[in-house]
Write a protein that holds these residues in place. Structure first.
Motif, PDB file in Angstrom:
ATOM      1  N   GLU A   1      23.299 -71.004  10.603  1.00 28.28           N
ATOM      2  CA  GLU A   1      24.200 -70.079  11.553  1.00 28.28           C
ATOM      3  C   GLU A   1      23.496 -68.391  11.307  1.00 28.28           C
ATOM      4  N   ARG A   2      22.730 -68.116  12.521  1.00 28.57           N
ATOM      5  CA  ARG A   2      22.448 -66.647  12.429  1.00 28.57           C
ATOM      6  C   ARG A   2      23.339 -65.792  12.728  1.00 28.57           C
ATOM      7  N   MET A   3      23.705 -64.761  11.923  1.00 29.23           N
ATOM      8  CA  MET A   3      24.799 -63.674  12.337  1.00 29.23           C
ATOM      9  C   MET A   3      24.412 -62.492  11.432  1.00 29.23           C
ATOM     10  N   TRP A   4      25.334 -61.370  11.843  1.00 27.70           N
ATOM     11  CA  TRP A   4      25.200 -60.131  11.110  1.00 27.70           C
ATOM     12  C   TRP A   4      25.834 -60.296   9.709  1.00 27.70           C
ATOM     13  N   SER A   5      25.520 -59.710   8.620  1.00 26.40           N
ATOM     14  CA  SER A   5      25.913 -59.786   7.309  1.00 26.40           C
ATOM     15  C   SER A   5      27.362 -59.402   7.153  1.00 26.40           C
ATOM     16  N   GLY A   6      27.745 -58.091   8.068  1.00 23.87           N
ATOM     17  CA  GLY A   6      29.208 -57.672   8.107  1.00 23.87           C
ATOM     18  C   GLY A   6      30.128 -58.531   8.843  1.00 23.87           C
ATOM     19  N   GLU A   7      29.488 -59.424   9.771  1.00 22.29           N
ATOM     20  CA  GLU A   7      30.344 -60.302  10.535  1.00 22.29           C
ATOM     21  C   GLU A   7      30.647 -61.648   9.453  1.00 22.29           C
ATOM     22  N   ALA A   8      29.538 -62.030   8.936  1.00 21.06           N
ATOM     23  CA  ALA A   8      29.406 -63.030   7.932  1.00 21.06           C
ATOM     24  C   ALA A   8      30.746 -62.884   6.688  1.00 21.06           C
ATOM     25  N   SER A   9      30.767 -61.450   6.214  1.00 16.37           N
ATOM     26  CA  SER A   9      31.518 -61.222   5.295  1.00 16.37           C
ATOM     27  C   SER A   9      33.034 -61.392   5.662  1.00 16.37           C
ATOM     28  N   MET A  10      33.066 -60.901   6.852  1.00 17.86           N
ATOM     29  CA  MET A  10      34.824 -60.899   7.588  1.00 17.86           C
ATOM     30  C   MET A  10      35.052 -62.570   7.772  1.00 17.86           C
ATOM     31  N   LYS A  11      33.907 -63.444   8.211  1.00 18.31           N
ATOM     32  CA  LYS A  11      34.215 -64.729   8.464  1.00 18.31           C
ATOM     33  C   LYS A  11      34.659 -65.731   7.352  1.00 18.31           C
ATOM     34  N   TYR A  12      33.862 -65.275   6.157  1.00 21.25           N
ATOM     35  CA  TYR A  12      33.953 -66.006   4.909  1.00 21.25           C
ATOM     36  C   TYR A  12      34.493 -64.976   3.875  1.00 21.25           C
ATOM     37  N   PRO A  13      35.772 -64.708   3.779  1.00 21.19           N
ATOM     38  CA  PRO A  13      36.246 -63.896   2.833  1.00 21.19           C
ATOM     39  C   PRO A  13      36.339 -64.660   1.425  1.00 21.19           C
ATOM     40  N   LYS A  14      35.993 -63.702   0.270  1.00 17.54           N
ATOM     41  CA  LYS A  14      36.034 -64.275  -1.040  1.00 17.54           C
ATOM     42  C   LYS A  14      35.339 -65.567  -1.213  1.00 17.54           C
ATOM     43  N   GLN A  15      33.925 -65.612  -0.404  1.00 11.34           N
ATOM     44  CA  GLN A  15      33.067 -66.576  -0.489  1.00 11.34           C
ATOM     45  C   GLN A  15      31.987 -65.900  -0.873  1.00 11.34           C
ATOM     46  N   TRP A  16      30.948 -66.572  -1.640  1.00 12.91           N
ATOM     47  CA  TRP A  16      29.585 -66.258  -1.754  1.00 12.91           C
ATOM     48  C   TRP A  16      28.785 -66.840  -0.574  1.00 12.91           C
ATOM     49  N   ILE A  17      27.955 -65.939   0.040  1.00 10.72           N
ATOM     50  CA  ILE A  17      27.127 -66.138   1.301  1.00 10.72           C
ATOM     51  C   ILE A  17      25.646 -65.955   0.746  1.00 10.72           C
ATOM     52  N   VAL A  18      24.414 -66.914   1.166  1.00 12.95           N
ATOM     53  CA  VAL A  18      23.041 -66.810   0.725  1.00 12.95           C
ATOM     54  C   VAL A  18      22.790 -66.944   2.306  1.00 12.95           C
ATOM     55  N   MET A  19      21.959 -65.651   2.639  1.00 14.53           N
ATOM     56  CA  MET A  19      21.283 -65.670   3.904  1.00 14.53           C
ATOM     57  C   MET A  19      19.752 -65.626   3.745  1.00 14.53           C
ATOM     58  N   VAL A  20      18.975 -66.082   4.750  1.00 15.39           N
ATOM     59  CA  VAL A  20      17.512 -66.032   4.453  1.00 15.39           C
ATOM     60  C   VAL A  20      16.940 -65.351   5.765  1.00 15.39           C
ATOM     61  N   ASN A  21      15.728 -65.056   6.228  1.00 14.59           N
ATOM     62  CA  ASN A  21      15.074 -64.787   7.014  1.00 14.59           C
ATOM     63  C   ASN A  21      15.632 -63.485   7.423  1.00 14.59           C
TER      64      ASN A  21
END
Length: 79
Positions: free
Chosen positions: A2-22
């Motif tokens: 799923e491609r999204m902004w890091s700030g948006e991902a931070s709010m969508k997945y609270p208290k979870q660790w997120i790995v982004m590439v590209n």
């Protein structure tokens, strides 16, 4: 993925660790990327990032929004 902004991902997945590439950055210092892993385990997130290496462009590992009060890096837990 799923491609999204890091700030948006931070709010969508609270208290979870997120790995982004590209990773790509726009002039306002906003970061966008493809999410390849969302996990509650910090060690697993960093292991996945290490496994990927540089094969998928830039990568970013961060924790989603966390509203736990902290003092000097220590989480405060009230019962």
């Amino acid at each position: 993925m799923e491609r999204m902004w890091s700030g948006e991902a931070s709010m969508k997945y609270p208290k979870q660790w997120i790995v982004m590439v590209n990773i790509s950055t726009v002039p306002n210092n906003r970061t966008m990327g493809d999410i390849i892993l969302v996990t509650p385990n910090k060690t697993e997130a960093y292991a996945k990032a290490k496994e990927i290496g540089d094969s998928m462009g830039g990568k970013l590992v961060f924790e989603g929004f966390n509203d736990t009060p902290q003092i000097g890096g220590l989480e405060i837990c009230c019962q």
